[in-house]
Design a protein around this motif. Structure first.
Motif, PDB file in Angstrom:
ATOM      1  N   LEU A  16      32.005 -51.889  40.194  1.00  0.00           N
ATOM      2  CA  LEU A  16      33.197 -52.535  39.647  1.00  0.00           C
ATOM      3  C   LEU A  16      32.766 -53.806  38.924  1.00  0.00           C
ATOM      4  O   LEU A  16      31.764 -54.422  39.280  1.00  0.00           O
ATOM      5  N   GLU A  54      36.975 -48.666  31.751  1.00  0.00           N
ATOM      6  CA  GLU A  54      35.594 -48.781  32.202  1.00  0.00           C
ATOM      7  C   GLU A  54      35.305 -47.821  33.346  1.00  0.00           C
ATOM      8  O   GLU A  54      34.176 -47.732  33.807  1.00  0.00           O
ATOM      9  N   HIS A  55      36.316 -47.116  33.815  1.00  0.00           N
ATOM     10  CA  HIS A  55      36.156 -46.240  34.977  1.00  0.00           C
ATOM     11  C   HIS A  55      36.741 -44.856  34.727  1.00  0.00           C
ATOM     12  O   HIS A  55      37.404 -44.295  35.582  1.00  0.00           O
ATOM     13  N   LEU A  56      36.489 -44.309  33.557  1.00  0.00           N
ATOM     14  CA  LEU A  56      36.977 -42.970  33.247  1.00  0.00           C
ATOM     15  C   LEU A  56      36.032 -41.934  33.837  1.00  0.00           C
ATOM     16  O   LEU A  56      34.825 -41.983  33.611  1.00  0.00           O
ATOM     17  N   CYS A  87      40.198 -55.949  35.455  1.00  0.00           N
ATOM     18  CA  CYS A  87      39.646 -54.598  35.581  1.00  0.00           C
ATOM     19  C   CYS A  87      40.226 -53.727  34.479  1.00  0.00           C
ATOM     20  O   CYS A  87      41.424 -53.462  34.456  1.00  0.00           O
ATOM     21  N   ASP A  88      39.393 -53.315  33.571  1.00  0.00           N
ATOM     22  CA  ASP A  88      39.806 -52.448  32.481  1.00  0.00           C
ATOM     23  C   ASP A  88      39.667 -50.998  32.941  1.00  0.00           C
ATOM     24  O   ASP A  88      38.555 -50.528  33.204  1.00  0.00           O
ATOM     25  N   PRO A  89      40.771 -50.270  33.073  1.00  0.00           N
ATOM     26  CA  PRO A  89      40.664 -48.888  33.548  1.00  0.00           C
ATOM     27  C   PRO A  89      39.798 -48.010  32.655  1.00  0.00           C
ATOM     28  O   PRO A  89      39.268 -47.010  33.098  1.00  0.00           O
TER      29      PRO A  89
END
Length: 97
Positions: free
Chosen positions: A14, A24-26, A20-22
């Motif tokens: 993280l 960045e977590h695809l 927190c940019d979503p």
């Protein structure tokens, strides 16, 4: 730690900041190996078209044809098992980490 499987290394961290940019977590759930290659190639092309190149990672899908974990989860001796249950288990694994 984000996406840490038992007994395995971290998949990604993280961000250290509060923001927190979503994007960045695809995660894209997909079969590993040759069985998932055509879909991976398609995802690479489509995500590049919308500016998401390099902003996603593949998560290994449960193979409903031969997964010992899926067979155990569905009280079967072996697979093939129900593909919908395999899909659900693939999604559930992400939340179990």
């Amino acid at each position: 730690n984000f996406l840490k499987r038992d007994g395995q290394d971290e998949v990604m961290d993280l961000p250290s900041t509060v923001k927190c940019d979503p994007l960045e977590h695809l995660l894209v759930i997909n079969l590993e190996g040759e069985g998932g290659q055509a879909r991976r190639d398609h995802i690479y092309r489509e995500f590049e078209k919308v500016g998401l190149k390099g902003r996603f990672r593949f998560w290994p899908a449960i193979n409903f044809k031969n997964s010992t974990r899926l067979a155990k989860e569905t009280n079967r001796k072996e697979c093939p098992c129900d593909s919908k249950v395999g899909c659900a288990l693939s999604h559930r694994e992400i939340y179990e980490m």
